[in-house]
Design an enzyme around this catalytic site. Structure first.
Site, short mmCIF file in Angstrom:
data_model
loop_
_atom_site.label_atom_id
_atom_site.label_comp_id
_atom_site.label_asym_id
_atom_site.label_seq_id
_atom_site.Cartn_x
_atom_site.Cartn_y
_atom_site.Cartn_z
N GLY A 1 0.81 -1.21 0.00
CA GLY A 1 0.00 0.00 0.00
C GLY A 1 0.84 1.26 0.00
O GLY A 1 2.02 1.23 -0.35
N ALA A 2 0.19 2.40 0.39
CA ALA A 2 0.82 3.73 0.28
C ALA A 2 1.37 3.88 -1.14
O ALA A 2 2.54 4.20 -1.36
CB ALA A 2 1.91 3.91 1.33
N HIS B 1 2.39 4.66 -4.94
CA HIS B 1 2.92 5.83 -5.65
C HIS B 1 3.15 5.45 -7.11
O HIS B 1 2.79 4.33 -7.53
CB HIS B 1 4.22 6.29 -4.97
CG HIS B 1 5.22 5.18 -4.75
ND1 HIS B 1 5.82 4.50 -5.77
CD2 HIS B 1 5.68 4.62 -3.60
CE1 HIS B 1 6.63 3.59 -5.29
NE2 HIS B 1 6.55 3.62 -3.96
N HIS C 1 4.53 1.97 -7.96
CA HIS C 1 3.54 0.88 -7.99
C HIS C 1 2.67 1.00 -9.24
O HIS C 1 2.32 0.00 -9.86
CB HIS C 1 2.62 0.95 -6.76
CG HIS C 1 3.34 0.79 -5.45
ND1 HIS C 1 3.53 1.84 -4.58
CD2 HIS C 1 3.89 -0.29 -4.87
CE1 HIS C 1 4.17 1.40 -3.52
NE2 HIS C 1 4.41 0.12 -3.65
N GLN D 1 7.61 -9.40 7.95
CA GLN D 1 8.86 -8.99 7.29
C GLN D 1 9.50 -7.77 7.96
O GLN D 1 10.53 -7.29 7.50
CB GLN D 1 8.64 -8.76 5.80
CG GLN D 1 7.84 -7.52 5.45
CD GLN D 1 7.53 -7.47 3.96
OE1 GLN D 1 6.67 -8.19 3.46
NE2 GLN D 1 8.23 -6.62 3.22
N GLU E 1 12.41 -2.99 -9.25
CA GLU E 1 13.85 -3.26 -9.11
C GLU E 1 14.52 -2.43 -8.02
O GLU E 1 15.69 -2.61 -7.74
CB GLU E 1 14.56 -3.03 -10.44
CG GLU E 1 14.37 -4.20 -11.38
CD GLU E 1 15.18 -4.09 -12.66
OE1 GLU E 1 15.36 -2.94 -13.14
OE2 GLU E 1 15.62 -5.13 -13.15
N LYS E 2 13.76 -1.50 -7.40
CA LYS E 2 14.36 -0.77 -6.27
C LYS E 2 14.75 -1.78 -5.19
O LYS E 2 15.80 -1.67 -4.59
CB LYS E 2 13.41 0.28 -5.71
CG LYS E 2 14.08 1.12 -4.63
CD LYS E 2 13.23 2.28 -4.22
CE LYS E 2 12.03 1.85 -3.43
NZ LYS E 2 12.37 1.22 -2.12
N ASP E 3 13.88 -2.77 -4.99
CA ASP E 3 14.19 -3.84 -4.03
C ASP E 3 14.88 -4.96 -4.81
O ASP E 3 14.32 -6.04 -5.01
CB ASP E 3 12.91 -4.34 -3.36
CG ASP E 3 12.27 -3.24 -2.53
OD1 ASP E 3 12.85 -2.85 -1.53
OD2 ASP E 3 11.19 -2.75 -2.93
#
Ligand code: PAF
Length: 282
Positions: free
Chosen positions: A31-32, A34, A37, A61, A148-150
């Site tokens: 959620g949250a 942006h 997403h 997590q 891909e940020k994570d």
């Protein structure tokens, strides 16, 4: 758009599509939402008959209770965005719905889960695998979309998918950035305007390091990135590692692999907010 809060409502919503042989794509989120997403959802809508988005802040997590408590939540705003993007089904369950019993399963995927985030956030990837494996069981998607940020998360989820022989294609999607380069993250909402400006030094330094690479060793670039970021008031590097893009093991020479990525985690501001980013060298 159907909003399902229970597994049984989700199964009802997907049953007809599944028996009609429709392809199902899943975008797992906390959620949250942006623009980062939104880019995953757009791609999922484009590539599948049915796009399912899960909105669930997964407690297993988080290894830091304060981090879990302060994680931004705004389901109504998320639903408005998802409707406008053309998502078909939103799965927004309670913690009890996902974990009717404590999840005692353990997942371990060395070497990709033992470095970087895996080392600094014990249990984090175990929790990610717990929730993503459940989401894959509930939704049975053909494709699942991850940002891909994570970067490390994608490698771990891939390893889990192979391990469990799940017929899901893991689709990595490029990092979405603000005009000034800051990687979009739900955590950016926790930054003050001043901290938000300070945080842009992270990507500026990473981009500069592409130039430094031409004349410097891996070790020198790594050191220089850390020193530059730490010299910026309000920023403190937790780690910067230059790793093989597949195994995530540190490289010591630019010729050691055809895929090399620099992964960074930086604390920003007084709270502080933990920001991650990465850059591809080759
Ligand atoms: O990347 C995230 O937002 C989360 O780790 C995920 C994949 C939704 C699992 O909770």
């Amino acid at each position: 758009m159907i909003v399902a809060h229970t597994v049984s409502a989700l199964c009802d919503a997907l049953h007809t599509h599944r028996s009609a042989g429709k392809s199902i794509g899943l975008v797992p989120t906390m959620g949250a939402l942006h623009e980062g997403h939104a880019s995953l959802v757009r791609r999922c809508v484009e590539e599948n008959d049915v796009c399912v988005v899960s909105v669930f802040v997964n407690p297993t997590q988080f290894n830091d209770k304060n981090d879990l408590a302060s994680y931004p939540r705004d389901l109504q705003a998320d639903l408005r965005l998802l409707e406008s993007l053309g998502a078909h089904v939103v799965f927004a369950p309670s913690v009890e719905e996902v974990y009717p019993e404590p999840d005692t399963r353990t997942f371990s995927y060395p070497p990709v889960d033992t470095v970087m985030e895996g080392l600094r956030r014990p249990g984090h990837f175990n929790g990610v695998c717990q929730v993503v494996s459940k989401l894959f069981m509930f939704v049975e998607p053909q494709r699942a979309y991850f940002g891909e940020k994570d970067y490390q998360q994608i490698a771990v989820v891939r390893a889990m998918t192979t391990d469990l022989s799940l017929p899901v294609e893991i689709i990595p999607c490029p990092i979405v950035r603000e005009a000034d380069g800051l990687a979009l993250s739900s955590r950016n909402a926790l930054l003050t305007p001043e901290e938000r400006t300070t945080a842009t030094a992270i990507i500026r330094t990473l981009r500069d390091s592409l130039e430094w690479k031409k004349a410097m060793s891996v070790e020198a670039v790594q050191r220089h990135v850390i020193e530059t970021i730490d010299a910026t008031e309000g920023l403190r590097t937790e780690y910067y590692e230059i790793v093989d893009g597949d195994t995530l093991q540190p490289v010591s020479d630019w010729n050691e692999s055809n895929s090399i990525v620099g992964c960074i985690t930086v604390y920003c501001g007084s709270r502080p907010v933990r920001l991650i980013d990465n850059i591809r060298y080759k």
